[in-house]
Design a protein around this motif. Structure first.
Motif, PDB file in Angstrom:
ATOM      1  N   SER A 299       0.831  -1.211   0.000  1.00  0.00           N
ATOM      2  CA  SER A 299       0.000   0.000   0.000  1.00  0.00           C
ATOM      3  C   SER A 299       0.866   1.262   0.000  1.00  0.00           C
ATOM      4  O   SER A 299       0.537   2.244  -0.655  1.00  0.00           O
TER       5      SER A 299
ATOM      6  N   HIS B 107      -3.739   3.847   1.419  1.00  0.00           N
ATOM      7  CA  HIS B 107      -3.892   3.834   2.879  1.00  0.00           C
ATOM      8  C   HIS B 107      -4.375   2.457   3.325  1.00  0.00           C
ATOM      9  O   HIS B 107      -4.958   1.707   2.540  1.00  0.00           O
ATOM     10  N   CYS B 108      -4.131   2.132   4.604  1.00  0.00           N
ATOM     11  CA  CYS B 108      -4.477   0.809   5.128  1.00  0.00           C
ATOM     12  C   CYS B 108      -5.360   0.904   6.360  1.00  0.00           C
ATOM     13  O   CYS B 108      -5.164   1.780   7.207  1.00  0.00           O
TER      14      CYS B 108
ATOM     15  N   MET C  65      -6.802  12.188   3.457  1.00  0.00           N
ATOM     16  CA  MET C  65      -6.499  10.923   2.779  1.00  0.00           C
ATOM     17  C   MET C  65      -6.641  11.039   1.272  1.00  0.00           C
ATOM     18  O   MET C  65      -5.832  10.487   0.528  1.00  0.00           O
TER      19      MET C  65
ATOM     20  N   LYS D 256      -4.553  14.763   0.067  1.00  0.00           N
ATOM     21  CA  LYS D 256      -3.191  14.957   0.592  1.00  0.00           C
ATOM     22  C   LYS D 256      -2.988  16.426   1.006  1.00  0.00           C
ATOM     23  O   LYS D 256      -1.917  17.016   0.835  1.00  0.00           O
TER      24      LYS D 256
ATOM     25  N   PHE E  62       0.740   8.719   4.355  1.00  0.00           N
ATOM     26  CA  PHE E  62      -0.075   7.507   4.492  1.00  0.00           C
ATOM     27  C   PHE E  62      -0.853   7.545   5.794  1.00  0.00           C
ATOM     28  O   PHE E  62      -0.321   7.976   6.817  1.00  0.00           O
ATOM     29  N   VAL E  63      -2.086   7.096   5.736  1.00  0.00           N
ATOM     30  CA  VAL E  63      -2.872   6.880   6.949  1.00  0.00           C
ATOM     31  C   VAL E  63      -2.982   5.377   7.160  1.00  0.00           C
ATOM     32  O   VAL E  63      -3.436   4.647   6.274  1.00  0.00           O
ATOM     33  N   LEU E  64      -2.526   4.920   8.313  1.00  0.00           N
ATOM     34  CA  LEU E  64      -2.683   3.518   8.710  1.00  0.00           C
ATOM     35  C   LEU E  64      -3.577   3.526   9.944  1.00  0.00           C
ATOM     36  O   LEU E  64      -3.165   3.949  11.015  1.00  0.00           O
TER      37      LEU E  64
ATOM     38  N   PHE F  65      -9.616   3.620   1.853  1.00  0.00           N
ATOM     39  CA  PHE F  65      -8.533   2.709   2.240  1.00  0.00           C
ATOM     40  C   PHE F  65      -8.288   1.705   1.121  1.00  0.00           C
ATOM     41  O   PHE F  65      -9.212   1.031   0.661  1.00  0.00           O
TER      42      PHE F  65
END
Length: 321
Positions: free
Chosen positions: A42, A48-49, A132, A135, A151-153, A175
């Motif tokens: 990813s 994103h995850c 997300m 950006k 990145f958003v996890l 996501f």
């Protein structure tokens, strides 16, 4: 930034970097190889995850370790019912010079861990939505660009649902992957306990930096894909839609809503990256299948009949594959 003679040399470099990164992360994160692989895919695909698992499965440790090895800035936001949008994106304050200035929030980082994202109200969840997708964030009418890469996890606990706010489909769709973390095996848990209760601390090497990650992200985009792989990915997404002529009898019977076009895009991007980290120069159908479950899992909505009969999303996706 490192330069390569051609795309083949660059793909070889990405393949070797992935092996090195995975080996370095495995010194700290034990027994979550598939989750580590999905997170790295990813990141190299600029997605994103969402990490879903019970407490204690090293979700936070995994994200922190990835940030360390990739030499990226890292911020953790603990989502709670009283968290406000300004706590995430930042706020305008009146300075000593009587002028307003913007104080950046924790979202201004390369990797943002949104811990227990379903514990905060929709208004605050939505503050993460623009970040997300675009950006960038908007505060007091001004647009502020987030650092690259970004990145958003996010993590989510699947058990304790009291006092939670389920993520709306629009945000779930942002996501790339929904990664299900499972309990470690007996041997892995022995290693975890031995390593975490001893006196030694592990120092990890920083293997690549933000510029190299952005280079690899662009490289993934340029990897060629044959028409039959493209058609397979789009047909696979179409099969999840009960109103589509491609839908299987099982989908028509048990699914309310299927995956949208973003799923097809992520299937191809994920397949390209899966091929590259495996040392291949173009993806095939097996690469699409390798990433399909984590991409489709959170984009299919079951109906009441499926819930009553215990038909899971995973079973539906496996049958489609």
């Amino acid at each position: 930034m490192t330069t390569y003679h051609n795309d083949i040399a660059a793909v070889d470099a990405l393949h070797q970097s992935y092996i090195d990164i995975k080996n370095e992360i495995s010194k700290v994160v034990i027994g979550q190889d598939e989750a580590v692989k999905a997170v790295l895919i990813s990141i190299f695909s600029n997605g994103h995850c969402l990490l879903v698992g019970v407490p204690g499965l090293a979700k936070t440790l995994l994200v922190q370790t990835v940030a360390d090895v990739l030499d990226l800035n890292f911020n953790r936001i603990q989502f709670t019912p009283d968290l406000m949008p300004g706590d995430i994106i930042g706020a305008e304050i009146l300075g000593e010079d009587r002028n307003f200035k913007f104080i950046k929030g924790p979202v201004f980082s390369n990797i943002v861990l949104a811990d227990e994202i379903n514990r905060t109200p929709p208004k605050t969840q939505a503050a993460l939505l623009e970040a997300m997708q675009e950006k960038a964030v908007t505060a007091a009418g001004y647009r502020h660009i987030l650092p690259k890469p970004f990145f958003v996890l996010a993590t989510q606990n699947p058990i304790e649902q009291e006092g939670t706010y389920p993520l709306p489909e629009a945000q779930l769709d942002r996501f790339m992957f929904n990664i299900q973390l499972t309990y470690p095996s007996f041997a892995d848990e022995l290693t975890i306990v031995r390593n975490s209760t001893g006196g030694d601390s592990m120092t990890l090497r920083k293997l690549i930096n933000a510029d190299q990650i952005q280079f690899f992200q662009q490289l993934i985009r340029t990897i060629p894909v044959t028409d039959n792989v493209l058609e397979y990915a789009v047909k696979l997404t179409g099969k999840t839609r009960p109103g589509s002529p491609l839908a299987t009898p099982e989908v028509k019977q048990y699914v309310n809503w299927g995956a949208g076009p973003r799923a097809s895009q992520f299937l191809i991007l994920g397949a390209k990256c899966h091929a590259a980290i495996s040392g291949k120069y173009s993806p095939d159908i097996e690469d699409v299948q390798a990433v399909a479950e984590a991409i489709l899992r959170h984009r299919i909505v079951r109906n009441y009949r499926a819930e009553a009969e215990g038909i899971t999303i995973e079973k539906i996706v496996k049958n489609l594959l």
